[in-house]
Design an enzyme around this catalytic site. Structure first.
Site, short mmCIF file in Angstrom:
data_model
loop_
_atom_site.label_atom_id
_atom_site.label_comp_id
_atom_site.label_asym_id
_atom_site.label_seq_id
_atom_site.Cartn_x
_atom_site.Cartn_y
_atom_site.Cartn_z
N LYS A 1 0.83 -1.21 0.00
CA LYS A 1 0.00 0.00 0.00
C LYS A 1 0.86 1.26 0.00
CE LYS A 1 -3.78 -2.39 2.33
NZ LYS A 1 -4.41 -2.74 3.62
N GLN B 1 -4.23 -0.98 9.70
CA GLN B 1 -4.16 -2.36 9.21
C GLN B 1 -4.73 -3.33 10.25
OE1 GLN B 1 -3.11 -3.33 6.08
NE2 GLN B 1 -3.83 -5.37 6.68
N ASP C 1 -10.98 3.25 4.06
CA ASP C 1 -11.36 1.83 4.08
C ASP C 1 -12.88 1.65 4.05
OD1 ASP C 1 -9.40 -0.09 3.88
OD2 ASP C 1 -8.87 -0.05 6.00
#
Length: 299
Positions: A53, A97, A120
């Protein structure tokens, strides 16, 4: 001939557009998109995802920031970092994460992220916007957003009247996927482990999305001839034919069987997987455009 949906190529198209949009933002005198990734602990898979990422963010020309924290980081310390990132005007996307260590409440952490930086798409405000069809300002979870883009590449944007079956009801994929398909005027059924006669239901689908986390669960005779099959699963299974202790990746769909029946199908790997990081970049650049008071770009 069954079309093999090339997620890698579509993801590359998305990233190319993100790069162009980043350049346009700079030309308008606005702040470049900023993405902050926070990882707690040393889970090997998480380390790989985070590195990928961050690398893609830099490739897109973003301001890329990474917080790598030890496993014994307290919840209070983590929430303090998120609060600082919420206040940082150079950051437009915040990604924590998962999974987090057991002593940290992941739900509390996610809900602390500012909704306008929740790239997200897990904050309740973004979930609510998606559920009520407010797609102009909602951030949609990256995997279903990428899956939807793949469907549109095959079927076009007008999906009116098509039957869609989503196998899986997770908050991360199944439910948002169903809401996206509903917004596109599909007739949507969410199926799961307790659905009666799941194979027969799956055979009604013009669009079949498998997101259950069970290796090759969806068989070829579950697929309606000509259907578009999106395989979100990624499972590692033993591959003794490759040698002792070897393994291989498969999806939730028995690919070889489905490919004989479907009109289009995503492979694993190389299908939905590459789209997830690409859509994270798309959400981040969209957040930067909204923060600058500009119209949100579409993909």
């Amino acid at each position: 001939m069954t079309e093999v949906i090339d997620g890698k190529r579509v993801a590359e198209d998305v990233v190319s557009k993100v790069k162009a949009l980043t350049s346009e933002l700079s030309a308008k005198g606005a702040t470049k998109p900023g993405l902050a990734v926070v990882i707690v602990g040393e889970d090997p898979a998480s380390q790989v995802y985070v590195a990928s990422k961050s690398r893609t963010a830099k490739e897109c020309g973003f301001h890329s920031l990474q917080h790598t924290l030890p496993a014994d980081t307290t919840e209070e310390q983590l929430l303090k970092i998120i609060g600082d990132l919420n206040a940082d005007k150079s950051i437009h996307g915040i990604l924590v994460q998962l999974p987090l260590p057991g002593h940290i409440d992941a739900g509390k952490v996610i809900q602390t992220i500012a909704p306008e930086k929740d790239v997200d798409g897990f904050h309740f405000i973004n979930v609510g916007k998606l559920g009520t069809g407010e797609l102009e300002t909602a951030f949609v979870p990256c995997t279903p957003a990428g899956s939807m883009l793949l469907i549109e590449r095959v079927r076009g944007k007008d999906l009116s009247g098509l039957n869609a079956v989503v196998v899986g009801r997770s908050n991360i994929v199944g439910k948002p996927m169903a809401n996206l398909l509903l917004a596109a005027n599909c007739t949507v059924t969410i199926a799961h482990s307790r659905t009666k006669d799941l194979p027969a239901l799956a055979r009604t689908a013009d669009i079949l999305v498998a997101a259950v986390g069970r290796p090759e669960m969806v068989k070829g005779d579950w697929v309606k001839p000509g259907a578009t099959v999106i395989d979100v699963g990624i499972n590692r299974i033993p591959a003794p034919e490759k040698g002792e202790g070897k393994s291989r990746l498969v999806g939730d769909v028995a690919y070889a069987e489905a490919a004989k029946v479907a009109g289009a199908v995503t492979p694993v790997p190389g299908g939905v997987g590459p789209m997830t990081i690409a859509m994270l970049m798309a959400n981040t650049v969209a957040s930067a455009y909204l923060a600058a008071g500009l119209k949100r770009p579409s993909f």
